[in-house]
Design a protein around this motif. Sequence first.
Motif, mmCIF file in Angstrom:
data_model
loop_
_atom_site.group_PDB
_atom_site.id
_atom_site.type_symbol
_atom_site.label_atom_id
_atom_site.label_comp_id
_atom_site.label_asym_id
_atom_site.label_seq_id
_atom_site.Cartn_x
_atom_site.Cartn_y
_atom_site.Cartn_z
ATOM 1 N N SER A 102 0.888 -1.206 0.112
ATOM 2 C CA SER A 102 -0.238 -0.156 0.106
ATOM 3 C C SER A 102 1.009 1.280 -0.110
ATOM 4 O O SER A 102 0.512 2.209 -0.683
ATOM 5 N N MET A 103 1.926 1.310 0.902
ATOM 6 C CA MET A 103 2.766 2.440 0.784
ATOM 7 C C MET A 103 3.304 2.699 -0.247
ATOM 8 O O MET A 103 3.515 3.926 -0.934
ATOM 9 N N TRP A 104 3.736 1.844 -1.441
ATOM 10 C CA TRP A 104 4.511 1.765 -2.387
ATOM 11 C C TRP A 104 3.495 2.164 -3.406
ATOM 12 O O TRP A 104 3.636 3.188 -4.256
ATOM 13 N N GLY A 106 0.853 4.299 -2.831
ATOM 14 C CA GLY A 106 0.792 5.651 -2.371
ATOM 15 C C GLY A 106 2.102 6.327 -3.071
ATOM 16 O O GLY A 106 1.758 7.419 -3.532
ATOM 17 N N HIS A 107 3.123 5.819 -2.997
ATOM 18 C CA HIS A 107 4.400 6.594 -3.468
ATOM 19 C C HIS A 107 4.155 6.771 -4.816
ATOM 20 O O HIS A 107 4.571 7.740 -5.504
ATOM 21 N N LEU A 108 3.619 5.536 -5.455
ATOM 22 C CA LEU A 108 3.469 5.904 -7.235
ATOM 23 C C LEU A 108 2.507 6.620 -7.384
ATOM 24 O O LEU A 108 2.354 7.342 -8.553
ATOM 25 N N ALA A 109 1.453 6.879 -6.491
ATOM 26 C CA ALA A 109 0.352 7.887 -6.763
ATOM 27 C C ALA A 109 0.770 9.331 -6.731
ATOM 28 O O ALA A 109 0.321 10.379 -7.440
ATOM 29 N N ASP A 110 1.765 9.560 -6.200
ATOM 30 C CA ASP A 110 2.444 10.913 -6.014
ATOM 31 C C ASP A 110 3.411 10.938 -7.107
ATOM 32 O O ASP A 110 3.921 12.308 -7.220
ATOM 33 N N ASP A 111 3.954 9.926 -7.703
ATOM 34 C CA ASP A 111 4.760 10.189 -8.951
ATOM 35 C C ASP A 111 4.180 10.875 -10.190
ATOM 36 O O ASP A 111 3.285 10.143 -10.655
ATOM 37 N N PRO A 112 4.590 11.997 -10.551
ATOM 38 C CA PRO A 112 3.738 12.483 -11.769
ATOM 39 C C PRO A 112 4.090 11.609 -12.876
ATOM 40 O O PRO A 112 3.304 12.006 -13.712
ATOM 41 N N LEU A 474 1.013 13.529 -0.018
ATOM 42 C CA LEU A 474 -0.461 12.921 0.442
ATOM 43 C C LEU A 474 -0.504 11.630 0.130
ATOM 44 O O LEU A 474 -0.963 10.899 0.736
ATOM 45 N N GLY A 475 -0.157 11.033 -1.428
ATOM 46 C CA GLY A 475 -0.341 9.792 -1.505
ATOM 47 C C GLY A 475 0.387 8.767 -0.901
ATOM 48 O O GLY A 475 -0.038 7.681 -0.316
ATOM 49 N N THR A 476 1.613 9.352 -0.608
ATOM 50 C CA THR A 476 2.811 8.331 0.122
ATOM 51 C C THR A 476 2.200 8.357 1.729
ATOM 52 O O THR A 476 2.281 7.202 2.117
ATOM 53 N N VAL A 477 1.753 9.383 2.192
ATOM 54 C CA VAL A 477 1.284 9.200 3.641
ATOM 55 C C VAL A 477 0.023 8.351 3.761
ATOM 56 O O VAL A 477 -0.077 7.524 4.673
ATOM 57 N N HIS A 478 -0.939 8.698 2.882
ATOM 58 C CA HIS A 478 -1.993 7.790 2.795
ATOM 59 C C HIS A 478 -1.782 6.182 2.528
ATOM 60 O O HIS A 478 -2.364 5.338 3.509
ATOM 61 N N GLY A 479 -0.854 6.258 1.527
ATOM 62 C CA GLY A 479 -0.482 4.528 1.310
ATOM 63 C C GLY A 479 0.250 3.921 2.433
ATOM 64 O O GLY A 479 0.023 2.696 3.022
ATOM 65 N N PHE A 480 1.174 4.878 3.288
ATOM 66 C CA PHE A 480 1.791 4.209 4.622
ATOM 67 C C PHE A 480 0.674 4.155 5.666
ATOM 68 O O PHE A 480 0.846 3.050 6.359
ATOM 69 N N ALA A 481 -0.147 5.042 5.686
ATOM 70 C CA ALA A 481 -1.272 4.663 6.888
ATOM 71 C C ALA A 481 -2.082 3.460 6.540
ATOM 72 O O ALA A 481 -2.257 2.638 7.402
ATOM 73 N N GLN A 482 -2.370 2.993 5.258
ATOM 74 C CA GLN A 482 -3.086 1.918 4.833
ATOM 75 C C GLN A 482 -2.216 0.660 4.898
ATOM 76 O O GLN A 482 -2.682 -0.350 5.429
ATOM 77 N N SER A 483 -0.714 0.737 4.948
ATOM 78 C CA SER A 483 0.175 -0.268 5.198
ATOM 79 C C SER A 483 0.098 -0.551 6.614
ATOM 80 O O SER A 483 0.107 -1.802 7.153
#
Length: 536
Positions: A102-104, A106-112, A474-483
Amino acid sequence: MSRSHPGEPNGSTSTSEETPLLHQATPAPKTPPTVSWASMPRKSQLAVIVFARLAEPLSERSLTSYLFYQLKWFNPDLDAGTIAKQAGYLTAMFAAAQCLTSMWWGHLADDPRLGRKRVLVIGLVGSAVSALGMGFSRSLYLAFFFRFLAGALNGNVGVLRTMISEVIADKRYQSRAFLLLPMCFNVGVIIGPLLSSFLADPVHSLPGLFGDDSLFGGANGVQWMKHFPYALPNLFFAILLSTAALGVILGLDETHPHLRYQTDPGRKLGKVIMRKIFKHESPLDSGEIAHSSASSGLLENDIEATPMRKPEVKQRPSIRGVLTKRVCYTMLQRFLQSLHVSAFNSILFNFLPTPRADAKDFRLPFRFSGGLGLSAQKMGLANTTIGMVGIPLQLLLYPRLISSLGVRNSYRVFLPLGAVAYCLLPYLVLLSDDAAIIWTCLSVVLTLQVLSRTFVNPATVMLVNDCAPSPNALGTVHGFAQSISSAARIMGPVVGGNLLGWGLGHNFVGLPLWVLAIVSMANLAVVWKIEDVHIE
């Protein structure tokens, strides 16, 4: 920073030819619209997000009604205890895969280079493929593979929370907007198992339609349904998930700060289709319609005015740079909250059907054992009660109180209600066998826990959303929270189940629930370390 809203004055004033400029009164600013569900901005975008979220719990929760029978179909020689263990392992497999990925996502969702929409579509398509694989599996090993695939390809909860915070930037509306995702889950809990119970093994559950000498089966019945008796519900939900993915492509704006101003071929096609259907310009677009269109009243609250010039976007921080002190405290409260809630859910649905114990061995106030001995039908009623209580609380009570209490204060006020429910539940075994008394007391305990969860869950999401050090993280933080949440959902049922087993065997059935009360109080202590989310 102030934000313009449709219908509000833009700062310029006009003069009348009959009134001298010096004597003309400046028009009074209009009162902002009342914050309500009806005045929620950008409803069309929220509708697409809700549909994307709703499709997933409908599919995931549908497993609960037929998984036991599908595992029995894999190997008819297995006993009930072994099947229950296999079902638990399958549930843990899904959560473990989400925890790892999930964190990854989220990190990909933050990647343009990828963005929010593409990650969301990948998650929905991955869930659809996994549902099909699960439905057409003929062995336990294939079922494990597709459950792992379902969790690994799906980090959509964190991405959807990120998009809601970007679609609804006005914090006055965020307390309502963030309620939509847990409401979707509650609807999925109620409807998903109900649908799949009718669609599973349709040759036997719906013989007039699919069995021998049936409407669709002919003389010999529908053969593929005989070979794959649990494929039909998964096929239905795979179509639903694919439709949600198509809706995201055609109807949802990209909200990534780098990408929101770029041309989106999917949205362009969606607007063309809407023009063909409705014979006029579609009101679904929110990024390319000029300020004047919004202020003219044509689009009302479905459009939030956006700057006409692309703002400068800061560089995306690294994962290590995201882990500030505030983020770490927020993740800790997220872990503890998910831990005691998931453990309670696991304990509850093992405690309720456990037979009552002999009262002669009880040594009050702490040494007693047994459960409530509820039947399968009454267990279903208890599950439905939880879902039915949560929805009206979320729709009616939560928005009214959150605006006056604030996010952190609502967390602090309502979290202890869950601890009270944890402490009271084991004492229900001391009640008489009168069904009215048992159900009245059980309903009170479950209402306390649902009330606590209703206020705490959205508050945790808002605290996570507010702790991000940068909009680009923001996506990374939410993905981290989901993990973090997934890790807690793996640990909670395992620890809770083992503690409950020990408590039942040692005349100490209240121990696991009282431990959860202590964990929830630790959760409360962490919340005091976190700044509040200010709702203007």
